[in-house]
Design a protein around this motif. Structure first.
Motif, mmCIF file in Angstrom:
data_model
loop_
_atom_site.group_PDB
_atom_site.id
_atom_site.type_symbol
_atom_site.label_atom_id
_atom_site.label_comp_id
_atom_site.label_asym_id
_atom_site.label_seq_id
_atom_site.Cartn_x
_atom_site.Cartn_y
_atom_site.Cartn_z
ATOM 1 N N ASN A 246 5.848 -17.182 -13.338
ATOM 2 C CA ASN A 246 6.754 -16.178 -12.782
ATOM 3 C C ASN A 246 7.212 -15.184 -13.840
ATOM 4 O OD1 ASN A 246 7.824 -15.620 -10.086
ATOM 5 N ND2 ASN A 246 9.823 -15.708 -11.080
ATOM 6 N N ILE A 247 7.458 -15.679 -15.048
ATOM 7 C CA ILE A 247 7.846 -14.800 -16.153
ATOM 8 C C ILE A 247 6.638 -13.976 -16.607
ATOM 9 C CG2 ILE A 247 8.633 -14.743 -18.554
ATOM 10 C CD1 ILE A 247 10.299 -17.277 -17.905
ATOM 11 N N TRP A 248 5.463 -14.611 -16.688
ATOM 12 C CA TRP A 248 4.273 -13.895 -17.153
ATOM 13 C C TRP A 248 3.934 -12.735 -16.219
ATOM 14 C CZ3 TRP A 248 -0.689 -12.180 -16.480
ATOM 15 C CH2 TRP A 248 -1.446 -11.954 -17.635
ATOM 16 N N PHE A 249 4.110 -12.932 -14.919
ATOM 17 C CA PHE A 249 3.761 -11.906 -13.933
ATOM 18 C C PHE A 249 4.930 -10.975 -13.593
ATOM 19 C CE2 PHE A 249 0.452 -15.125 -12.665
ATOM 20 C CZ PHE A 249 -0.645 -14.333 -12.950
ATOM 21 N N LYS A 250 6.006 -11.001 -14.378
ATOM 22 C CA LYS A 250 7.146 -10.139 -14.083
ATOM 23 C C LYS A 250 6.727 -8.667 -14.119
ATOM 24 C CE LYS A 250 10.388 -9.946 -17.229
ATOM 25 N NZ LYS A 250 11.381 -10.387 -18.207
ATOM 26 N N ARG A 251 7.560 -7.819 -13.539
ATOM 27 C CA ARG A 251 7.177 -6.410 -13.385
ATOM 28 C C ARG A 251 6.920 -5.733 -14.726
ATOM 29 N NH1 ARG A 251 11.288 -2.097 -10.932
ATOM 30 N NH2 ARG A 251 11.443 -3.573 -9.202
ATOM 31 N N GLU A 252 7.807 -5.947 -15.692
ATOM 32 C CA GLU A 252 7.705 -5.256 -16.972
ATOM 33 C C GLU A 252 7.062 -6.160 -18.019
ATOM 34 O OE1 GLU A 252 8.369 -2.185 -17.001
ATOM 35 O OE2 GLU A 252 9.452 -2.046 -15.101
ATOM 36 N N ALA A 253 5.911 -5.766 -18.525
ATOM 37 C CA ALA A 253 5.192 -6.583 -19.504
ATOM 38 C C ALA A 253 5.971 -6.762 -20.799
ATOM 39 C CB ALA A 253 3.827 -5.957 -19.810
ATOM 40 N N ASP A 254 6.842 -5.775 -21.123
ATOM 41 C CA ASP A 254 7.576 -5.848 -22.386
ATOM 42 C C ASP A 254 8.819 -6.725 -22.306
ATOM 43 O OD1 ASP A 254 9.239 -4.318 -20.841
ATOM 44 O OD2 ASP A 254 9.253 -2.576 -22.163
ATOM 45 N N GLY A 255 9.050 -7.350 -21.145
ATOM 46 C CA GLY A 255 10.186 -8.257 -21.015
ATOM 47 C C GLY A 255 11.375 -7.671 -20.299
ATOM 48 N N GLY A 256 11.353 -6.377 -19.976
ATOM 49 C CA GLY A 256 12.469 -5.764 -19.263
ATOM 50 C C GLY A 256 12.621 -6.341 -17.861
ATOM 51 N N THR A 257 13.843 -6.300 -17.353
ATOM 52 C CA THR A 257 14.087 -6.827 -16.009
ATOM 53 C C THR A 257 13.637 -5.822 -14.955
ATOM 54 O OG1 THR A 257 16.348 -5.967 -16.193
ATOM 55 C CG2 THR A 257 16.022 -8.303 -16.653
ATOM 56 N N ALA A 258 13.489 -6.295 -13.725
ATOM 57 C CA ALA A 258 12.987 -5.459 -12.628
ATOM 58 C C ALA A 258 14.108 -4.593 -12.060
ATOM 59 C CB ALA A 258 12.378 -6.336 -11.538
ATOM 60 N N LEU A 259 14.680 -3.766 -12.930
ATOM 61 C CA LEU A 259 15.740 -2.847 -12.509
ATOM 62 C C LEU A 259 15.205 -1.417 -12.602
ATOM 63 C CD1 LEU A 259 18.724 -4.616 -14.284
ATOM 64 C CD2 LEU A 259 18.085 -4.728 -11.876
ATOM 65 N N GLY A 260 16.091 -0.440 -12.542
ATOM 66 C CA GLY A 260 15.602 0.938 -12.560
ATOM 67 C C GLY A 260 15.056 1.320 -11.206
ATOM 68 N N GLU A 261 14.002 2.148 -11.211
ATOM 69 C CA GLU A 261 13.467 2.639 -9.941
ATOM 70 C C GLU A 261 12.881 1.505 -9.112
ATOM 71 O OE1 GLU A 261 10.059 2.956 -12.894
ATOM 72 O OE2 GLU A 261 12.241 3.092 -12.874
ATOM 73 N N LEU A 262 13.026 1.611 -7.802
ATOM 74 C CA LEU A 262 12.418 0.637 -6.904
ATOM 75 C C LEU A 262 10.908 0.833 -6.867
ATOM 76 C CD1 LEU A 262 15.001 0.836 -3.997
ATOM 77 C CD2 LEU A 262 14.535 -1.182 -5.382
ATOM 78 N N GLN A 263 10.209 -0.217 -6.463
ATOM 79 C CA GLN A 263 8.757 -0.132 -6.364
ATOM 80 C C GLN A 263 8.354 0.692 -5.137
ATOM 81 O OE1 GLN A 263 6.317 -1.973 -8.734
ATOM 82 N NE2 GLN A 263 8.199 -1.124 -9.566
ATOM 83 N N PRO A 264 7.280 1.488 -5.235
ATOM 84 C CA PRO A 264 6.809 2.238 -4.067
ATOM 85 C C PRO A 264 6.420 1.281 -2.942
ATOM 86 C CG PRO A 264 5.721 2.962 -6.086
ATOM 87 C CD PRO A 264 6.460 1.724 -6.428
ATOM 88 N N MET A 265 6.546 1.751 -1.700
ATOM 89 C CA MET A 265 6.132 0.930 -0.568
ATOM 90 C C MET A 265 4.627 0.766 -0.578
ATOM 91 S SD MET A 265 8.409 1.852 2.775
ATOM 92 C CE MET A 265 7.396 0.781 3.775
ATOM 93 N N THR A 266 4.183 -0.450 -0.331
ATOM 94 C CA THR A 266 2.750 -0.719 -0.273
ATOM 95 C C THR A 266 2.397 -1.408 1.037
ATOM 96 O OG1 THR A 266 3.008 -2.877 -1.359
ATOM 97 C CG2 THR A 266 2.594 -0.967 -2.780
ATOM 98 N N SER A 267 1.155 -1.329 1.390
ATOM 99 C CA SER A 267 0.623 -2.054 2.547
ATOM 100 C C SER A 267 -0.747 -2.572 2.161
ATOM 101 C CB SER A 267 0.519 -1.136 3.763
ATOM 102 O OG SER A 267 -0.020 -1.832 4.876
ATOM 103 N N GLY A 268 -0.921 -3.875 2.244
ATOM 104 C CA GLY A 268 -2.185 -4.453 1.829
ATOM 105 C C GLY A 268 -2.463 -4.291 0.350
#
Length: 519
Positions: A246-268
């Motif tokens: 879960n930590i390895w696959f976190k959003r930010e590779a440099d260790g930052g938390t998943a804050l800031g801008e939201l992720q774009p909407m995706t489908s599939g």
């Protein structure tokens, strides 16, 4: 004693390993039920991700924000993984009481390590047990970060760690007595008082004690493994394995938390093209399997520690939202529904439950819970295993807003105002300039006082609140005065300025955000 310990231990080892391997496969298949993510989002820069994982685990960088709790947890976590050879040692002692590991069994540095980490694991878990007792929900109520956690499971895990730690320490002392350690030495620098005590016993007693504690250690360890394997949604136990991916696959590779801008909407797994969305595009999340695979991994990893809950402004002001309970509800629903999904559509009560719905509707998440979130990100900042609560909440809101048109009436009014007037309050464009009347100097407006932006150094973007909300206007005026005093040439957009759409996006109205952002 020896025969009973051998038979019980070998049976538990065989059953435990078999069930645990099956459980690993079940969790893997469960996580794969989630939707794909955009290419590279979770796997970019693998080297840096690995370094981040090592830092967060070995340095306990997230846990150590909690002082002594992080310090105690470090020893419990490190002890779990580094003392695995003591199980091999215990198995050998079942067959020969004075058996030690080949090569390293009588190596002083290894014995010092076992002594120290084993002892600190016991002291660490005792500290964590004391913390849990001092913050019991039946005493502290909502103020307890453990409120709503599965306390029985937590006590079981803590008891297992304590028993195993005591067994490791005791077996090491018995080892010293059987090998005739008759004076202080580094290998027994903590356990020597017990070695001395055991040395006064006859050989038969020492052997029986060894068989008992070796059997107890193995039985406790593999009973734990069996219980965990039969409860794949037992986050308080599984997090010690799942936290790593879960930590390895976190959003930010440099260790930052998943804050800031939201992720774009995706489908599939692909971003939605708002100018020409696909006919089969899925907007937001209305079923648990519509979360990404990282979302399902998030749910599985939650250890129910309650740090997110303790910092949540909604929970602390009496609202129904607890980030922890929300993640737990999604996890338990997902695991209950997984057999139906893996079977290819077999109907079940759990499969028919609405993801968002009231108690009367048997919903998994109550609408009041969903709409209590301010998306401040305190939960994401505090989570020691990098769960991305806000992304999951917004994904559920997106479906409610865009497909169901189900949202609080206040939100509906605000969204209409944003769409028609370009600000949340629905005020006229000219009111964006009202704050200028309270200044004793002129501030040029683009399109009115100046045409070419090369005439100024900076364009001051004021924002809706900064231009229209009474408290925020004080800050706007103070900042403008500072710029003026510093001799900075700047201009504002005035009535032509529009909302960024951030509020709309956090509420789940992604198309309106895209429109306002482009404007």
């Amino acid at each position: 004693m020896q025969l009973a310990a051998i038979i019980v231990s070998l049976v538990l080892i065989a059953v435990g390993v078999a069930l645990f391997c099956r459980a690993v496969v079940q969790i893997y298949r469960f996580v794969r039920l989630g939707q794909p993510v955009p290419a590279g989002l979770r796997t970019d820069d693998p080297g840096r991700r690995t370094v981040t994982l090592a830092k967060e685990f070995l340095g306990h960088t997230r846990m150590n924000k909690w002082g002594v709790i992080g310090f105690a947890h470090w020893f419990v976590a490190v002890g779990f993984f580094t003392l695995l050879l003591t199980i091999v040692n215990a198995v050998g002692q079942l067959f020969r009481a004075d058996w030690i590991l080949p090569v390293i069994g009588d190596w002083a540095p290894y014995n010092v390590f076992v002594e120290f980490i084993g002892t600190m694991t016991v002291l660490g878990i005792l500290t964590l047990i004391a913390v849990r007792q001092l913050n019991r929900p039946d005493k502290a109520g909502r103020k307890s970060r453990f409120a709503g956690s599965k306390t029985g499971q937590a006590y079981f895990v803590e008891a297992v760690i304590l028993v195993v730690g005591v067994c490791i320490f005791t077996l090491h002392a018995l080892e010293g007595a059987q090998h005739h350690v008759d004076g202080y030495e580094a290998s027994f620098f903590l356990s020597y008082p017990f070695v001395s005590w055991f040395s006064g016993m006859d050989l038969s007693t020492l052997q029986n004690l060894t068989y008992f504690f070796a059997g107890l250690k193995i039985a406790t360890s593999f009973i734990w493994m069996i219980v965990v394997a039969l409860n794949t949604n037992m986050g308080v136990a599984w997090h010690r394995f799942l936290a790593f991916p879960n930590i390895w696959f976190k959003r930010e590779a440099d260790g930052g938390t998943a804050l800031g801008e939201l992720q774009p909407m995706t489908s599939g797994g692909k971003p939605i093209d708002w100018e020409d969305p696909a006919e089969d595009a899925v907007f937001g999340v209305s079923q648990v399997e519509q979360f990404s695979w990282k979302g399902l991994l998030d749910f599985s990893t939650c250890t129910e520690c309650g740090r997110c809950q303790s910092q949540c402004p909604a929970w602390n002001t009496g609202k129904p939202l607890s980030p922890k309970l929300l993640i737990m509800s999604l996890r338990d629903h997902a695991y209950a529904k997984a057999p139906y999904l893996l079977a290819g559509g077999e109907k079940s009560m759990e499969a028919e439950r609405p993801l968002i719905g009231t108690v009367e509707e048997n919903g998994v998440i109550d609408p009041d819970v969903l709409w209590s979130c301010t998306t401040c990100g305190a939960c994401v900042e505090q989570c020691p295993v990098d769960i991305e609560h806000v992304d999951h909440i917004v994904d559920m809101r997106r479906y409610q807003v865009m497909i169901e048109s189900a949202f609080p009436s206040e939100a509906g009014t605000m969204l209409k105002n944003l769409e028609k007037k370009g600000n949340p309050w629905g005020l006229a464009k000219k009111q964006r300039l009202e704050w200028l009347k309270e200044l004793d100097f002129e501030v040029p407006v683009v399109g009115k006082d100046i045409e070419d932006l090369t005439e100024v150094e900076y364009l001051y973007w004021v924002g809706c609140a900064g231009a229209l909300e009474d408290r925020a206007k004080k800050t706007t005026k103070a900042f403008a005065e500072l710029l003026h005093m510093a001799g900075v040439k700047f201009a504002i957009m005035g009535g032509d300025e529009k909302c960024t759409g951030d509020s709309a996006r956090r509420l789940g109205n992604e198309p309106l955000f895209q429109q306002l952002g482009q404007e």
